[in-house]
Write a protein that holds these residues in place. Structure first.
Motif, short mmCIF file in Angstrom:
data_model
loop_
_atom_site.label_atom_id
_atom_site.label_comp_id
_atom_site.label_asym_id
_atom_site.label_seq_id
_atom_site.Cartn_x
_atom_site.Cartn_y
_atom_site.Cartn_z
N GLY A 57 52.61 -33.81 96.24
CA GLY A 57 51.94 -33.48 97.16
C GLY A 57 50.32 -33.08 97.09
O GLY A 57 49.16 -33.28 98.11
N LEU A 58 51.12 -31.86 96.62
CA LEU A 58 49.73 -30.82 96.44
C LEU A 58 48.14 -31.82 95.33
O LEU A 58 46.90 -31.29 96.14
N ILE A 59 48.45 -32.43 95.20
CA ILE A 59 48.01 -32.69 93.97
C ILE A 59 46.42 -33.63 94.61
O ILE A 59 45.77 -33.58 94.10
N ALA A 60 47.70 -34.76 95.07
CA ALA A 60 47.00 -35.31 96.44
C ALA A 60 45.80 -35.33 97.39
O ALA A 60 45.45 -35.76 97.68
N MET A 61 46.52 -34.38 97.66
CA MET A 61 45.69 -32.85 98.70
C MET A 61 44.28 -33.11 97.65
O MET A 61 42.89 -33.20 97.73
N GLY A 62 45.14 -32.30 96.70
CA GLY A 62 43.43 -31.60 96.20
C GLY A 62 42.94 -32.78 95.79
O GLY A 62 41.21 -32.46 95.65
N THR A 89 55.28 -34.03 103.81
CA THR A 89 55.33 -33.95 104.75
C THR A 89 56.99 -34.68 105.29
O THR A 89 57.98 -34.51 105.74
N ILE A 90 56.53 -36.41 104.78
CA ILE A 90 57.82 -36.92 104.21
C ILE A 90 58.86 -36.26 103.23
O ILE A 90 59.39 -36.34 103.64
N GLY A 91 58.20 -36.55 102.12
CA GLY A 91 59.04 -36.57 100.75
C GLY A 91 59.59 -35.21 101.08
O GLY A 91 60.45 -34.58 100.44
N GLY A 92 58.47 -34.33 101.14
CA GLY A 92 58.69 -32.43 100.44
C GLY A 92 59.72 -32.55 101.57
O GLY A 92 61.10 -31.66 101.66
N MET A 93 58.77 -31.57 102.92
CA MET A 93 59.23 -31.37 104.25
C MET A 93 60.69 -31.97 104.41
O MET A 93 61.83 -31.38 104.59
N LEU A 145 53.94 -23.93 104.47
CA LEU A 145 55.04 -24.38 104.32
C LEU A 145 55.69 -24.96 102.44
O LEU A 145 56.42 -24.74 102.45
N ALA A 146 54.18 -25.15 101.59
CA ALA A 146 54.17 -26.16 100.88
C ALA A 146 54.94 -24.30 99.84
O ALA A 146 56.06 -24.31 99.24
N LEU A 147 54.28 -23.57 99.82
CA LEU A 147 54.32 -21.71 99.54
C LEU A 147 55.54 -21.49 100.00
O LEU A 147 56.56 -21.12 99.36
N LEU A 148 56.59 -21.81 101.34
CA LEU A 148 57.79 -21.23 101.24
C LEU A 148 59.06 -22.06 100.93
O LEU A 148 59.30 -21.80 100.30
N MET A 149 58.51 -23.88 100.66
CA MET A 149 59.51 -24.60 99.81
C MET A 149 59.87 -24.12 98.14
O MET A 149 60.88 -24.62 97.90
N ILE A 150 57.80 -24.14 97.94
CA ILE A 150 58.43 -23.76 96.16
C ILE A 150 58.95 -22.44 96.16
O ILE A 150 59.57 -21.95 95.37
#
Length: 404
Positions: free
Chosen positions: A274-279, A298-302, A174-179
């Motif tokens: 979020g990607l940095i936090a997940m990493g 999920t909350i902020g991005g999506m 989903l991050a890939l789709l949003m980007i």
């Protein structure tokens, strides 16, 4: 509402908003009030499933079906096909909430049926119009359908932990789709508005620069699938840094006076964050929990991106331009503040911050739903959800009145 007024954004967007509201209201909010909760067990799996495949699934369908006519030159999807899509989606939501009374096979059929029909409808129209470069969206829908099938069947077969292990891959997809959408649309909308106000627009990214974060996220997904977790975490961080580098050229401070653009910029910020936090949480889970890091996306991005894009459908004014209403503004800020609080929750474990987040989420979506009501009345107006379409299809006189 007559059949001519039943268009995708009037059906699937409100469905997504209601799903966002009731999913949190049923769980976890109901858990604190001893109210009615979902019958599907465990509740955390239901919560994750409904937000990803219910809420986001409906929003993606609404976005793609609304954008489809501008790609193909054909009329919007209406009538029986649209009603069938909505019916499948709605039956899936009811079946998931009342899982004790619904056969497992129907749960799978209703949920995967929505994604299958959506992929067939969009894919058919794209192929008939010869728009092959957009078929990647069809692949994304099919991927969601396959992911939904694997996620749901794993839980139904007694392995909910396996379902939850899949969440990273779904969120990366989903991050890939949003980007893919955000890195094109947001600079285009920003540039249009700044140009109309005699200011220098953002530097339009080259195709090569857009490919970099997408390739890195693709690598992260592949690494996660084969179990190369460290490589996946490293690729996430690199992809996020590449996105942030492109965002530095967006001239965000110059659009503070435009709530519609501010909402897009604020929401998209949470994707690289979020990607940095997940990493980093993957490398050091004891420092910051991975489950909490996921909420930035999920909350902020999506949720934030869905609000910022779908809300444009309700922003038309009588003068012909676009203007954010109070419901849009309250909803966007409630979700943004809720994201900040949710990220801070692990740092202050003794405070009821998660409860505050749930309440803010519900209040934000309630305000946003009320603000979206004007989009459901009168003659349908095709929302401008594409930055390129906004730039090339709308006359200069119209743009002059737009997004003031």
């Amino acid at each position: 509402m007559t059949s001519r007024k039943i268009v995708p954004y009037r059906v699937l967007f409100p469905a997504a908003f209601l799903c966002a509201l009731f999913t949190i209201a049923l769980w976890p909010l109901s858990a604190w009030t001893d109210g009615f909760g979902p019958a599907f067990e465990p509740a955390i799996v239901w919560h994750v499933h409904e937000l990803i495949f219910g809420f986001v699934g409906a929003a993606i369908g609404g976005y793609l079906l609304t954008a489809l006519p501008s790609w193909t030159g054909r009329p919007p999807v209406q009538g029986g096909v649209l009603i069938t899509l909505l019916a499948l989606w709605a039956l899936a939501r009811v079946a998931m909430a009342l899982a004790d009374f619904v056969p497992s096979g129907l749960l799978v059929v209703f949920n995967t049926g929505y994604f299958l029909l959506l992929a067939v409808v969009i894919g058919t129209q794209l192929l008939l119009a010869g728009i092959y470069q957009k078929l990647g969206f069809v692949c994304a829908i099919v991927g969601l359908g396959i992911g939904e099938f694997l996620f749901l069947t794993a839980t139904l077969m007694g392995s909910p932990s396996r379902s939850l292990e899949m969440v990273d891959v779904f969120l990366l997809g989903l991050a890939l789709l949003m980007i893919n959408i955000g890195l094109r649309a947001i600079p285009a909308f920003t540039g249009n508005w700044l140009t109309l106000h005699d200011r220098v627009g953002p530097l339009v990214p080259s195709t090569q620069s857009l490919v970099v974060p997408q390739v890195l996220l693709g690598l992260a997904i592949a690494a996660r699938l084969i179990g190369a977790s460290d490589l996946a975490y490293f690729a996430m961080i690199c992809a996020a840094l590449a996105v942030l580098w492109l965002m530095l050229k967006w001239r965000t401070l110059a659009i503070i006076g435009n709530p519609l653009l501010v909402a897009l910029h604020l929401a998209f910020f949470w994707v690289p964050f979020g990607l940095i936090a997940m990493g980093f949480s993957g490398f050091a889970p004891s420092f910051y929990p991975r489950a909490d890091a996921l909420h930035a996306i999920t909350i902020g991005g999506m949720a934030g991106m869905i609000m910022a894009i779908a809300g444009r459908a309700a922003a038309h004014t009588a003068e012909g331009g676009l203007r954010a209403n109070w419901g849009f503004t309250i909803g966007v800020w409630a979700i943004w503040i809720a994201t900040c609080i949710r990220i801070a929750a692990p740092v202050f474990p003794d405070l009821p911050l998660v409860l505050c987040v749930a309440v803010l989420w519900c209040l934000g979506w309630t305000a946003f739903l009320i603000g979206f009501m004007p989009a459901l009345r009168g003659t349908p107006r095709r929302p401008v959800l594409s930055g390129r379409r906004h730039q090339t299809k709308v006359s200069a006189a119209y743009i002059e009145r737009t997004e003031g």
